[in-house]
Design a protein around this motif. Structure first.
Motif, PDB file in Angstrom:
ATOM      1  N   PRO A 103       0.828  -1.215   0.000  1.00  0.00           N
ATOM      2  CA  PRO A 103       0.000   0.000   0.000  1.00  0.00           C
ATOM      3  C   PRO A 103       0.861   1.264   0.000  1.00  0.00           C
ATOM      4  CG  PRO A 103      -0.797  -1.551   1.629  1.00  0.00           C
ATOM      5  CD  PRO A 103       0.494  -2.102   1.099  1.00  0.00           C
TER       6      PRO A 103
ATOM      7  N   ASN B  68      -8.199  -0.945  -6.987  1.00  0.00           N
ATOM      8  CA  ASN B  68      -7.209  -0.979  -5.904  1.00  0.00           C
ATOM      9  C   ASN B  68      -6.014  -0.060  -6.136  1.00  0.00           C
ATOM     10  OD1 ASN B  68      -8.699  -2.860  -4.381  1.00  0.00           O
ATOM     11  ND2 ASN B  68      -7.854  -4.537  -5.579  1.00  0.00           N
ATOM     12  N   THR B  69      -6.200   0.988  -6.924  1.00  0.00           N
ATOM     13  CA  THR B  69      -5.177   2.016  -7.091  1.00  0.00           C
ATOM     14  C   THR B  69      -5.833   3.372  -6.925  1.00  0.00           C
ATOM     15  OG1 THR B  69      -5.498   2.130  -9.484  1.00  0.00           O
ATOM     16  CG2 THR B  69      -3.805   0.633  -8.695  1.00  0.00           C
ATOM     17  N   TYR B  70      -5.014   4.381  -6.660  1.00  0.00           N
ATOM     18  CA  TYR B  70      -5.537   5.746  -6.612  1.00  0.00           C
ATOM     19  C   TYR B  70      -4.542   6.679  -7.267  1.00  0.00           C
ATOM     20  CZ  TYR B  70      -2.516   6.442  -2.507  1.00  0.00           C
ATOM     21  OH  TYR B  70      -1.442   6.521  -1.666  1.00  0.00           O
TER      22      TYR B  70
ATOM     23  N   LYS C 187      -3.246   0.727  -3.390  1.00  0.00           N
ATOM     24  CA  LYS C 187      -4.019   0.804  -2.151  1.00  0.00           C
ATOM     25  C   LYS C 187      -3.798  -0.395  -1.249  1.00  0.00           C
ATOM     26  CE  LYS C 187      -8.144   3.432  -3.423  1.00  0.00           C
ATOM     27  NZ  LYS C 187      -9.586   3.345  -3.638  1.00  0.00           N
TER      28      LYS C 187
END
Length: 84
Positions: free
Chosen positions: A33, A50-52, A62
């Motif tokens: 993360p 699951n990414t930002y 993430k």
């Protein structure tokens, strides 16, 4: 005899440093993360599951997992697949 610098020589010699952009973790790499996956200017790659994406368009992970790149309609999305 007087020595004089060439015209314009004092105006040269400045250049910006490289910004170290690009892909930092490739497909099937393990990520934690907060790890940086891609540093970019603008959206060349898009944030997937699951990414930002941060304000300077850097894509982060993430969760713990493996990175996967997927192309959908000429756009490349980055996913992080969780470890099972």
């Amino acid at each position: 005899m007087a020595h004089k610098k060439g015209v314009g020589s004092s105006k040269n010699g400045r250049d910006s440093k490289g910004k170290r952009l690009g892909i930092k973790l490739f497909g099937n790499n393990l990520t934690k993360p907060g790890n940086i996956i891609v540093r970019q200017r603008g959206n060349k790659y898009y944030s997937g599951i699951n990414t930002y994406i941060s304000k300077d368009f850097t894509i982060h992970s993430k969760i713990y997992g493996y990175i996967k790149y997927k192309k959908i309609k000429k756009k490349t999305y980055i996913y992080v697949i969780p470890i099972i």
